[in-house]
Scaffold this active site. Structure first.
Site, PDB file in Angstrom:
ATOM      1  CG  ASP A  28      49.557  32.255  12.560  1.00  0.00           C
ATOM      2  OD1 ASP A  28      48.891  31.401  11.945  1.00  0.00           O
ATOM      3  OD2 ASP A  28      49.383  33.488  12.414  1.00  0.00           O
TER       4      ASP A  28
ATOM      5  NE  ARG B 111      43.922  30.779  -0.277  1.00  0.00           N
ATOM      6  CZ  ARG B 111      43.456  29.592   0.075  1.00  0.00           C
ATOM      7  NH1 ARG B 111      43.581  28.578  -0.748  1.00  0.00           N
ATOM      8  NH2 ARG B 111      42.866  29.399   1.241  1.00  0.00           N
TER       9      ARG B 111
ATOM     10  CB  SER C 285      51.194  33.174   9.600  1.00  0.00           C
ATOM     11  OG  SER C 285      52.003  33.003  10.737  1.00  0.00           O
TER      12      SER C 285
HETATM   13  C1  BGC Z   1      46.573  32.775   6.793  1.00  0.00           C
HETATM   14  C2  BGC Z   1      46.627  31.761   7.908  1.00  0.00           C
HETATM   15  C3  BGC Z   1      47.107  32.432   9.190  1.00  0.00           C
HETATM   16  C4  BGC Z   1      46.258  33.654   9.479  1.00  0.00           C
HETATM   17  C5  BGC Z   1      46.699  34.380  10.748  1.00  0.00           C
HETATM   18  C6  BGC Z   1      45.779  33.990   7.207  1.00  0.00           C
HETATM   19  O1  BGC Z   1      45.823  34.973   6.206  1.00  0.00           O
HETATM   20  O2  BGC Z   1      45.978  32.200   5.642  1.00  0.00           O
HETATM   21  O3  BGC Z   1      47.471  30.674   7.595  1.00  0.00           O
HETATM   22  O4  BGC Z   1      47.013  31.512  10.242  1.00  0.00           O
HETATM   23  O5  BGC Z   1      46.324  34.555   8.394  1.00  0.00           O
HETATM   24  O6  BGC Z   1      48.015  34.796  10.689  1.00  0.00           O
END
Ligand code: BGC
Length: 362
Positions: A95, A57, A42
């Protein structure tokens, strides 16, 4: 959250190995068949195929510098080898994409997925032809999913307060994930702490002394803020005990507690209304923000602890979405909670990219 890439992936593999060791007999694999894994990751990734992608990042307080630019699946695969765990990563899945896939599997009207948890993000189904970035062959369905990474949205029309600015500057990722810092679970409690600190410093809100604990970053978690916000007792007992347990502020007056609840309300309302505006933006892009001639419904699969557990936030988000859409259109848009939709979706995507099933044309 802040070690080396090897530490992180070794940790994940250790947990995987424990999971496999505890699996029931009926799930055991024949010796000649490799287990296949759907990997929900995620964080922002430059995805180059269904099971390759490099970390762009970190977000949400993670800071593992040597992993940035590395292929997540290659790193996990190396760790699997290091620990002697036999497994192939069949799908790398954000996710939001997992939630979209999991939701869509059971309900074809699911076209958007939103995560409101520690962080926030959204994904939706787009017409492949409307994606200028895509230069490859068009998929047969004519559709593709987009992981928006909307947590990184910022814009000059998005007003930021001094609390937002200082939170951002002192965070591990200054200048990034601004929308996430206004709306998601990792930050709402911290915004509240900053407001309370300023009130203590400039208006002696908690008496002559500024309670020292008020100065500790991230000490006030969003679940505690949510518990205070939901306090229905006549003397706001929960607020009183949270102030005592977290900040060592005893004997807070009812008047003070009422102000704390009002601040929770202001911060949660801003976050929830912005999240609803984000959803409306996606629906607009898809042309689903008005009544569909064919009567088609749009379902938004929603997951994340903030949405699930923070009742006032959830209710405010839903009522704002209805307000923005108008009564008639709102009837065709449904928000559905999808419990661990992302894990299930990742497993389904792994199954659809399973080499075992492919070899046997199943
Ligand atoms: C991330 C995403 C992720 C979201 C929810 C964000 O900080 O960059 O990729 O889907 O959090 O988990």
């Amino acid at each position: 959250m802040s070690g080396s890439s090897d530490d992180l992936f070794d940790y994940i593999v250790e947990k995987l190995a424990n999971f496999v060791a505890e699996e029931e007999q009926r799930f055991h694999h024949p010796a000649d068949r490799q287990r296949e894994l759907g990997f929900t990751f995620s964080f922002p990734v430059m995805q180059t195929s269904i099971n390759t992608g490099t970390i762009i990042r970190w977000t949400k307080g993670f800071s593992i510098d040597d992993a940035v630019g590395q292929d997540v699946v290659a790193e996990l695969t190396k760790a699997l080898k290091r620990k002697g765990v036999e497994m192939r990563v069949a799908a790398l899945v954000n996710d939001t994409i997992g939630t979209l896939a999991g939701g869509r599997y059971t309900n074809k009207d699911v076209a958007v997925a939103v995560i409101l948890g520690t962080g926030t993000n959204a994904a939706y189904v787009e017409r492949a032809q409307a994606i200028p970035k895509w230069h490859g062959p068009l998929p047969q369905s004519g559709e593709m999913v987009i992981n928006m990474e909307w947590g990184n949205f910022r814009c000059s029309h998005l007003p930021l307060t001094e609390y937002d600015h200082s939170l951002d500057i002192e965070s591990l990722n200054p200048g990034e994930q601004i929308f996430e810092k206004l709306t998601s679970g990792m930050y709402l409690g911290e915004i509240l702490r900053r407001v309370l600190l300023r009130l203590a410093e400039e208006a002696s809100f908690f008496g002559d002394e500024v309670p020292p604990k008020l100065k500790s970053p991230m000490i006030l978690r969003t679940p505690d803020m949510s518990a205070m916000h939901q306090d229905a007792s006549s003397d706001l007992r929960v607020v009183g005990s949270k102030l005592k347990d977290i900040f060592e502020i005893s004997n807070s007056s009812l008047k003070t507690r009422r102000v704390v609840v009002e601040l929770c309300n202001i911060i949660a309302t801003r976050g929830a209304r912005l999240a609803a505006a984000g959803i409306l933006g996606v629906l607009k892009k898809m042309g689903r923000d008005t009544l569909q001639e064919d009567g088609e419904k749009t379902v938004i699969a929603m997951d994340g602890g903030l949405y699930e557990h923070y009742t006032e936030y959830r209710e405010c988000l839903e009522s704002t979405l209805n307000e923005l859409l108008g009564e008639e259109t709102a009837k065709s848009i449904q928000v559905e909670h999808s419990n661990d939709g992302s894990g299930i979706g990742a497993a389904l995507l792994a199954a659809s990219n399973s080499s075992f099933l492919r070899e046997r044309s199943l």
